[in-house]
Design a protein around this motif. Structure first.
Motif, short mmCIF file in Angstrom:
data_model
loop_
_atom_site.label_atom_id
_atom_site.label_comp_id
_atom_site.label_asym_id
_atom_site.label_seq_id
_atom_site.Cartn_x
_atom_site.Cartn_y
_atom_site.Cartn_z
N ALA A 260 0.96 -1.32 0.12
CA ALA A 260 0.02 -0.03 -0.05
C ALA A 260 0.79 1.26 0.04
O ALA A 260 0.14 2.48 0.04
CB ALA A 260 -1.06 0.02 1.14
N THR A 261 2.25 0.98 0.05
CA THR A 261 2.91 2.26 0.08
C THR A 261 3.92 2.57 -1.06
O THR A 261 5.11 3.00 -0.70
CB THR A 261 3.63 2.26 1.54
OG1 THR A 261 4.44 0.97 1.59
CG2 THR A 261 2.88 2.53 2.58
N GLY A 262 3.73 1.90 -2.14
CA GLY A 262 4.53 2.27 -3.45
C GLY A 262 5.50 1.47 -3.82
O GLY A 262 6.21 1.46 -4.76
N TYR A 263 5.62 -0.13 -3.20
CA TYR A 263 6.46 -0.95 -3.85
C TYR A 263 5.78 -2.24 -3.70
O TYR A 263 4.92 -2.60 -2.79
CB TYR A 263 7.65 -0.98 -2.87
CG TYR A 263 7.73 -0.82 -1.44
CD1 TYR A 263 7.99 -2.19 -0.71
CD2 TYR A 263 7.48 0.08 -0.59
CE1 TYR A 263 7.99 -2.06 0.46
CE2 TYR A 263 7.55 0.04 0.51
CZ TYR A 263 7.79 -0.93 1.32
OH TYR A 263 7.74 -1.02 2.58
N ALA A 264 6.41 -3.37 -4.19
CA ALA A 264 5.69 -4.73 -4.52
C ALA A 264 6.90 -5.68 -4.46
O ALA A 264 8.15 -5.43 -4.60
CB ALA A 264 5.07 -4.78 -5.58
N ALA A 265 6.43 -6.72 -4.18
CA ALA A 265 7.27 -8.02 -4.56
C ALA A 265 6.81 -9.17 -5.19
O ALA A 265 5.53 -9.49 -4.92
CB ALA A 265 7.83 -8.68 -2.98
N SER A 284 9.89 -4.33 -6.63
CA SER A 284 9.50 -3.34 -7.84
C SER A 284 9.03 -1.94 -7.16
O SER A 284 8.39 -1.94 -6.07
CB SER A 284 8.45 -3.93 -8.45
OG SER A 284 9.00 -5.12 -9.34
N LEU A 285 9.43 -1.05 -7.54
CA LEU A 285 8.77 0.13 -7.30
C LEU A 285 7.66 0.38 -8.24
O LEU A 285 7.45 0.29 -9.41
CB LEU A 285 9.89 1.32 -7.98
CG LEU A 285 9.45 3.00 -7.76
CD1 LEU A 285 9.31 3.12 -6.30
CD2 LEU A 285 10.43 3.75 -8.41
N LEU A 286 6.42 0.90 -7.72
CA LEU A 286 5.35 1.06 -8.44
C LEU A 286 5.18 2.45 -8.32
O LEU A 286 5.31 3.38 -7.57
CB LEU A 286 4.07 0.51 -7.44
CG LEU A 286 4.22 -0.94 -7.05
CD1 LEU A 286 2.97 -1.38 -6.12
CD2 LEU A 286 4.12 -1.81 -8.34
N SER A 287 4.76 2.68 -9.74
CA SER A 287 4.46 4.16 -9.77
C SER A 287 3.28 4.51 -10.98
O SER A 287 2.96 3.83 -11.63
CB SER A 287 5.66 4.86 -10.86
OG SER A 287 6.76 4.70 -10.21
#
Length: 290
Positions: A260-265, A284-287
């Motif tokens: 929920a704070t902009g990154y994922a796995a 991964s950086l989510l944008s």
């Protein structure tokens, strides 16, 4: 996202072409000129993570004695900066030699506009002594239900998450053959994928380097996100192997956990045509686009 604009894959013969060291350059490195086949979908000025990973693995393979009885068991590749399209140079060392366990590492630098080189990626691998452990073999997954010869094959990813994307055959993505089947880990689909070009011009690509050239796509394969609304740029790829890859095809069954704070796995089960190969993990950086 601004899709890269490159020519069709048929215009390229390899991902990298070896070149002589430029005048005054450090001759302890190998030097390469990347082709347009390495280009990322995120920008026409940078490389997709796959071909540089393959190049680092190739360097590590060349730095060790292939007759020492050890095999690559874990490989981690970290992206330290934008991997540009200037002259690439790679060097591998063995920081931890050993008869049963050893470690090998490699670095990739890219030439900047002023002629200097910048470190942009690093890989580290553990190699373990092999032996006959077939009596205790335990595989967490059976082979994928369908092999590539039983599936429709196509170039790239014209659709992602059921949505047609303009970059589905751009750059590196336009140089891979893909076929899909249902996921067994809760992802959108499991895929078979192989690169259609040699990693380095004039060379046969080893099965290990070939596999690492395409495993980077796992974070995209497993994403639940709308590709027209979100981007997911990974910073690293770690792969744990239980055997060495065989053949050109790699099966990837991936699922992304998006925070929920902009990154994922992203976590993926990996296969070759003989069965379960290992697992990968990526951050991964989510944008949000626009």
């Amino acid at each position: 996202m601004e899709p890269s604009q490159v020519t069709e894959q048929s215009d390229f013969t390899a991902y990298f072409t070896p070149i002589d060291p430029p005048d005054g350059a450090d001759a302890t490195y190998e030097y390469f000129r990347p082709s347009g086949a390495v280009v990322s979908v995120w920008s026409p000025k940078i490389q997709h993570g796959g071909p540089p990973t393959g190049l680092l693995v190739r360097a590590m393979e060349r730095a060790v004695d292939p007759s020492d009885g050890q095999e690559f068991s874990r490989v981690t590749m970290e992206i330290l900066g934008a991997i540009g399209l200037g002259v690439n140079r790679v060097r591998a060392v063995v920081p931890r030699p050993g008869r049963q366990i050893s470690q090998v590492s490699a670095e990739l630098e890219v030439q900047q506009d002023d002629g200097t080189y910048r470190l942009v990626a690093r890989a580290t691998a553990w190699r373990l002594k092999s032996c006959d452990s077939s009596s205790v073999q335990r595989l967490p997954r059976t082979p994928l239900d369908l092999t590539p010869d039983r599936l429709e094959q196509h170039i790239g990813f014209p659709e992602v998450n059921g949505i047609e994307v303009p970059w589905g055959r751009v750059g590196f993505i336009g140089t891979v053959t893909v076929c899909g089947q249902p996921s067994r880990v809760g992802g959108l689909a499991a895929i078979w994928i192989k690169p259609n070009l040699p990693l380095v011009a004039g060379e046969h690509t080893s099965p290990l380097a070939s596999a690492f050239t395409v495993i980077d796509v796992a974070n995209g394969v497993g994403t639940p996100l709308d590709p027209m609304t979100w981007s997911w740029m990974n910073t690293d790829t770690t792969v744990h192997l239980i055997k060495q890859p065989a053949g050109d095809w790699v099966g990837i069954d991936s699922n992304m956990a998006a925070g929920a704070t902009g990154y994922a796995a992203s976590f993926a089960d990996l296969y070759d045509v003989t069965g379960f190969l290992g697992r990968s993990a990526q951050t991964s950086l989510l944008s949000r686009q626009g």
